[in-house]
Motif scaffolding. Sequence first.
Motif, PDB file in Angstrom:
ATOM      1  N   UNK A 488       0.975  -1.179  -0.061  1.00 38.02           N
ATOM      2  CA  UNK A 488      -0.167   0.047   0.166  1.00 38.02           C
ATOM      3  C   UNK A 488       0.750   1.097   0.085  1.00 38.02           C
ATOM      4  N   UNK A 489       0.315   2.336  -0.439  1.00 39.88           N
ATOM      5  CA  UNK A 489       1.068   3.665  -0.631  1.00 39.88           C
ATOM      6  C   UNK A 489       0.165   4.573   0.518  1.00 39.88           C
ATOM      7  N   UNK A 490       0.977   5.361   1.151  1.00 39.10           N
ATOM      8  CA  UNK A 490       0.438   6.309   1.983  1.00 39.10           C
ATOM      9  C   UNK A 490       0.828   7.719   1.544  1.00 39.10           C
ATOM     10  N   UNK A 491      -0.330   8.587   1.060  1.00 40.59           N
ATOM     11  CA  UNK A 491       0.044  10.122   0.891  1.00 40.59           C
ATOM     12  C   UNK A 491       0.186  11.108   2.064  1.00 40.59           C
ATOM     13  N   UNK A 492       1.083  11.912   1.917  1.00 42.44           N
ATOM     14  CA  UNK A 492       1.278  12.637   3.352  1.00 42.44           C
ATOM     15  C   UNK A 492       0.303  13.518   3.621  1.00 42.44           C
ATOM     16  N   UNK A 493      -0.380  14.242   2.864  1.00 31.85           N
ATOM     17  CA  UNK A 493      -1.191  15.255   3.405  1.00 31.85           C
ATOM     18  C   UNK A 493      -2.528  14.948   3.878  1.00 31.85           C
ATOM     19  N   UNK A 494      -3.324  13.944   3.468  1.00 30.45           N
ATOM     20  CA  UNK A 494      -4.400  13.516   4.195  1.00 30.45           C
ATOM     21  C   UNK A 494      -4.382  12.046   4.674  1.00 30.45           C
ATOM     22  N   UNK A 495      -3.201  11.537   4.779  1.00 34.51           N
ATOM     23  CA  UNK A 495      -3.146  10.218   5.291  1.00 34.51           C
ATOM     24  C   UNK A 495      -3.920   9.218   4.563  1.00 34.51           C
ATOM     25  N   UNK A 496      -4.173   9.296   3.378  1.00 39.71           N
ATOM     26  CA  UNK A 496      -4.744   8.547   2.528  1.00 39.71           C
ATOM     27  C   UNK A 496      -3.945   7.103   2.169  1.00 39.71           C
ATOM     28  N   UNK A 497      -4.668   5.994   2.183  1.00 35.18           N
ATOM     29  CA  UNK A 497      -3.990   4.813   1.737  1.00 35.18           C
ATOM     30  C   UNK A 497      -4.656   4.282   0.590  1.00 35.18           C
ATOM     31  N   UNK A 498      -3.331   4.004  -0.491  1.00 33.77           N
ATOM     32  CA  UNK A 498      -3.731   3.622  -1.660  1.00 33.77           C
ATOM     33  C   UNK A 498      -3.450   2.369  -2.020  1.00 33.77           C
ATOM     34  N   UNK A 499      -4.080   1.464  -2.754  1.00 34.67           N
ATOM     35  CA  UNK A 499      -3.963   0.080  -3.015  1.00 34.67           C
ATOM     36  C   UNK A 499      -3.729  -0.150  -4.591  1.00 34.67           C
ATOM     37  N   UNK A 500      -3.170  -1.209  -4.809  1.00 29.73           N
ATOM     38  CA  UNK A 500      -2.841  -1.373  -6.373  1.00 29.73           C
ATOM     39  C   UNK A 500      -4.248  -1.411  -7.079  1.00 29.73           C
ATOM     40  N   UNK A 501      -4.448  -0.782  -8.111  1.00 29.40           N
ATOM     41  CA  UNK A 501      -5.342  -1.026  -9.274  1.00 29.40           C
ATOM     42  C   UNK A 501      -6.884  -0.422  -8.258  1.00 29.40           C
ATOM     43  N   UNK A 502      -6.796   0.426  -7.293  1.00 33.33           N
ATOM     44  CA  UNK A 502      -8.066   0.614  -6.457  1.00 33.33           C
ATOM     45  C   UNK A 502      -7.861   2.356  -6.818  1.00 33.33           C
ATOM     46  N   UNK A 503      -8.790   2.843  -7.363  1.00 33.54           N
ATOM     47  CA  UNK A 503      -8.589   4.264  -7.632  1.00 33.54           C
ATOM     48  C   UNK A 503      -9.007   5.110  -6.388  1.00 33.54           C
ATOM     49  N   UNK A 504      -9.875   4.521  -5.492  1.00 38.18           N
ATOM     50  CA  UNK A 504     -10.263   5.243  -4.428  1.00 38.18           C
ATOM     51  C   UNK A 504      -9.768   4.861  -3.111  1.00 38.18           C
ATOM     52  N   UNK A 505      -9.076   5.777  -2.477  1.00 42.22           N
ATOM     53  CA  UNK A 505      -8.149   5.509  -1.233  1.00 42.22           C
ATOM     54  C   UNK A 505      -8.911   5.163  -0.063  1.00 42.22           C
ATOM     55  N   UNK A 506      -8.224   4.650   0.799  1.00 43.14           N
ATOM     56  CA  UNK A 506      -8.934   4.170   2.034  1.00 43.14           C
ATOM     57  C   UNK A 506      -8.399   5.061   3.071  1.00 43.14           C
TER      58      UNK A 506
END
Length: 606
Positions: A488-506
Amino acid sequence: MESPSLALQIQTLPDSPGVYQYFDKDEKLLYVGKAKNLKKRVSSYFNKVHDNAKTNVMVRKIATIKHIVVYSESDALLLENNMIKKLQPRFNVMLKDDKTYPWICIKREPFSRIFSTRKMIKDGSEYFGPYTSFKTIYTILDMIKELYPLRTCNYDLTPENIRSGKFKVCLEYHIGNCKGPCEGHEPLSVYQDHVDQIREILKGNFKDSLREFKKQMQFFASEMEFEKAQVMKNKIDVLENYQSRSMVANPKITNVDVFSIVSDEASAYINYLQISHGSVIRSHTLELKKKLDESDEELLEIGIVEIMERFELKLKEVIVPFNVDLGEKVNVTVPQLGDKKQILELSIRNAKYHRMEQMKQMQIVDPDRHTTRIMAQMKKDLRLPEEPRHIECFDNSNIQGTNPVSACVVFKDGKPSKKDYRHFNIKTVEGPNDFASMEEVVHRRYKRLLDENEPLPQLIIIDGGKGQLSAALKSLELLGLRGKISIIGIAKRLEELFYPEDPIPLYLDKKSETLKIIQQLRNEAHRFGITHHRDRRSKGALQTSMETIPGIGEKTMQTLIKHFKSVKRLKEAQESAIAEVIGPSKAKKITDFYHSQNQTDDRKQV
């Protein structure tokens, strides 16, 4: 699928409310449950593969089904509660008979005594509670003692005994804590009026007592008896202070019981508040240990019935976060706003606070259990196929485009494993390119682990958004690891968690333990990478600067690098300070070099 004999047992179950029991082949009790419809509920266990492994294990063990039919589901709830506590089945939520709780008793006798007790004697006396601790009782009794002078003796104060002069006043009378009813100094009617007011206070109604004290204060003031008026004023202050601490809602809200639930993978915490005249008159939090991944709805019903049994409650209206079936006689309210919603939120805060306290204690007393709970929670929150016992997090550092490096930090069982941390100097990428750098270091890291037959992590965290995550995925695909390791990837600004092939963050709850561990990983990777980046820049700058100094060799350079950390500090250092490190001769060469360099720079500026 169930055996023929088991299938026959299910077919013959009635379509009625009741309690069912599962036994294994050795006739050991596995589970007790309740149902609106016994046949439908029991059949559901055998019609599918369950998500929870423990449920599947239990179902495979079932050899015999027994049942008890009751009139209603509320009866089934009560029977289920009693059977679980008495029989302690292996796969049921843990319910145990708790200690005997204390009560406040108003004794049925002339000049009623008021005291705490753990025993209820059915002699017509009134009992208030039970309370969850003696600390609460002592606070209430101390407050009552300040307001009303009550007797503490156990004399039988019948009118005949008082008239006969059988008793004498004690020290409590002389110090003003008792009015001396044993010698007839206080009429029974006045004493019992005080008892009636205390009874209302214990019910959460302060209005009558406050009105009486204010009336007496005004009377004494009008009679110029200011000392007595001040005594009444002090009593008003005591009562108002207690009222303000216990009042949480509109005084019109009375005879209401509030239940809420907070749960995790291992336990559930059910908080109970009893509200009378807007005040909390009882609070208790019950912890239930999960066995079969029970839903919050099931657990809240179990918890409500257990609290009803313990405290001998007769529920009229309950406030809950979602609908539960407690029988036709109980009015169930699920508030959306207003005073009742505010009370429910208070109950939820109490449940969360209790859960936090239990987790702190567990971390100290049983760290292994604490770790297991955290790992189970992370697996659920992050939708992982297995518990992330081994996590690795990557972060790139290339401040001002120089000396690009990457850091990999490792957590095992939710804690840093610093011996496994690794730095990577970027080798194949020209200039600042975060995506290409991430692709390189992820490939190098896991190719080496594969080559050396080292264990792979269950989870990889990439500090960055979709771009960095896609770059890391390329490397995993090249190595044949895509789909074998969660990433998973974590974006710094909003603490969004990204999953492969999933456009909607957790988005996780900002207070969740899972997010806190991910943030700790990300921050540790950033710190580790920045430290290495600074070391490289300082070392590179120092080496570049000192290579041109005549008479200074490699070993001297290494000594100076270790001591001064940066070129700037070396330039600013006194010759004597440098001499202490490498001797006066070499120190003079260095200071002369920087002195001449500074003069050259000054001439250029002119």
